[in-house]
Design an enzyme around this catalytic site. Structure first.
Site, PDB file in Angstrom:
ATOM      1  N   ASP A 189       0.785  -1.194  -0.017  1.00 25.77           N
ATOM      2  CA  ASP A 189       0.184  -0.052   0.098  1.00 25.77           C
ATOM      3  C   ASP A 189       0.812   1.250  -0.056  1.00 25.77           C
ATOM      4  OD1 ASP A 189      -2.541   1.490   0.176  1.00 25.77           O
ATOM      5  OD2 ASP A 189      -1.573   2.131   2.236  1.00 25.77           O
ATOM      6  N   GLU A 273      -2.105  -1.520  -6.004  1.00 24.51           N
ATOM      7  CA  GLU A 273      -3.188  -0.992  -6.699  1.00 24.51           C
ATOM      8  C   GLU A 273      -2.584  -0.105  -7.897  1.00 24.51           C
ATOM      9  OE1 GLU A 273      -6.336   0.418  -3.360  1.00 24.51           O
ATOM     10  OE2 GLU A 273      -4.302   1.076  -2.901  1.00 24.51           O
ATOM     11  N   ASP A 357      -3.269   1.896   7.053  1.00 22.95           N
ATOM     12  CA  ASP A 357      -2.179   1.527   5.860  1.00 22.95           C
ATOM     13  C   ASP A 357      -2.028   0.043   5.904  1.00 22.95           C
ATOM     14  OD1 ASP A 357      -1.966   4.172   4.923  1.00 22.95           O
ATOM     15  OD2 ASP A 357      -0.440   4.330   6.434  1.00 22.95           O
TER      16      ASP A 357
END
Length: 389
Positions: A189, A273, A357
């Site tokens: 992340d 992502e 996170d």
């Protein structure tokens, strides 16, 4: 597999003069070729006129009209035509949607005022020995370090950036054998507060290299704005500002390469992502921090480095609620009320306390494994993640 090694040159004054001539020659040949293409297209719109034809016409007249091109290696002009052909190809591939990246415009004329000047050298004329490189019609030029990559040299590009000369040497290497990864999978992340948080708890600090030096940037920018444009002191201030930006970029690249190499060497499957970085940069309150963090570069480096070592990067859809989803395997509730400034939250369904996170990285890992059909995410109640979304 082809790798490029960028090394700083330490040229003498005579060698630097040759480099400047070569950059000027490459720039002129590129602009001449582009101008000839436009002229021929205007006069004969139905006839094809490719770069090979342009090159043939140039070679036929260069001895008479442009004799000064012989002062540098012939590779310089050939490299300019190579760049022109690539520019045309990139434009037409982008226009026909064969190139799946941001739209690329029509080739433009090069200016001597561009901050980066460069020229190409072919592999059949150059040579590399320890801390030196042989440049045709010039001789041996000192390099700051020796070439570290073994293999066949494919060519080189000499460039001037921020007042310094560099050479980027491309080498064809054998693809390394797949390694034994210490860990099977991880979720990554990326963020502004912490640059990267991994699902196993490892964290990488966001150094905020540009933001931490904004005061110096303002001083250098003011100094340049107060100089008379074109004067000696103006050029000196401009070079100081360029070196400041170059140092920030080099420090950022060094940190990102070390971080991504460590991750790619450790984990076989990496989930990350697919963020809409261009859209995020439109938020002017976060644009500086986002650009300083280089989210897109992190993903790009992880993808090609993981492939080198035999691993795999799985990109997660940008609309996947990684931060809002409870990572408890028995819950998977989505917290729609989570605000951006909240760094921790308690799941109202199961009561689990989450670090924002770390929770996101765990969910990214599980989603990556689900995509690979290695570990389906199913709650004990029988409702799947899709059902709860």
């Amino acid at each position: 597999m082809i790798k490029a090694h960028k090394i700083r040159f330490n040229p003498t004054l005579e060698q630097e003069e040759y480099f400047r001539k070569a950059c000027g020659t490459a720039r002129f040949v590129f602009n001449w070729g582009l101008s000839e293409w436009k002229r021929h297209k205007a006069e004969y719109p139905d006839q094809e006129y490719g770069v090979m034809a342009i090159k043939k016409d140039f070679n036929a007249i260069k001895a008479e009209k442009f004799p000064w091109v012989y002062e540098v290696a012939k590779d310089v002009a050939e490299g300019a035509f190579t760049n022109l052909a690539r520019a045309f190809k990139n434009y037409y591939d982008s226009k026909s949607s064969r190139r799946q990246v941001a739209r690329i415009g029509f080739p433009r004329f090069k200016s001597r005022k561009n901050k980066r000047q460069s020229f190409r050298l072919n592999n059949d004329k150059i040579g590399v020995a320890d801390h030196e490189m042989y440049v045709p019609k010039l001789g041996w030029v000192n390099m700051a370090e020796s070439l570290r990559f073994p293999g066949k040299i494919m060519g080189a590009v000499v460039s001037r950036e921020a007042g310094r000369w560099y050479v980027s040497i491309t080498v064809e290497m054998n693809k390394p054998e797949p390694i034994q990864f210490p860990q099977p999978s991880v979720g990554v992340d990326v963020g502004v507060k912490m640059l990267a948080v991994l699902s196993d708890g490892r964290q990488y600090e966001n150094q905020a290299l540009l933001r931490s030096k904004l005061d110096r940037l303002k001083r250098l920018s003011r100094r340049l704005s107060r100089r008379q444009a074109g004067s000696h002191r103006w050029h000196k201030a401009k070079e100081q500002l360029a070196r400041f930006y170059a140092r920030i970029a080099n420090r950022r690249a060094d940190y990102l390469h070390k971080m991504t190499s460590e991750i790619a060497n450790t984990y076989e499957v990496i989930g990350i992502e697919n963020l809409n970085v261009a859209g995020m940069l439109k938020n002017h309150r976060l644009a500086l921090s986002l650009a300083d963090a280089s989210f897109g570069e992190i993903r790009r480096q992880l993808m090609y480095k993981s492939e080198w070592f035999g691993g795999r990067v799985v990109t997660i859809d940008r609309f996947f609620p990684s931060s809002r989803l409870c990572s408890n395997p028995e819950c998977h509730m989505i917290n729609h009320d989570l605000e951006l400034e909240e760094r921790g939250w308690i799941c109202p369904n199961c009561g689990t306390h989450h670090n924002r996170d770390l929770n996101a990285s765990v969910n990214i890992k599980m989603e990556a494994l689900r995509i690979l059909d290695k570990s389906p995410v199913v709650a004990t109640s029988g409702a799947t993640l899709v059902d709860r979304m």
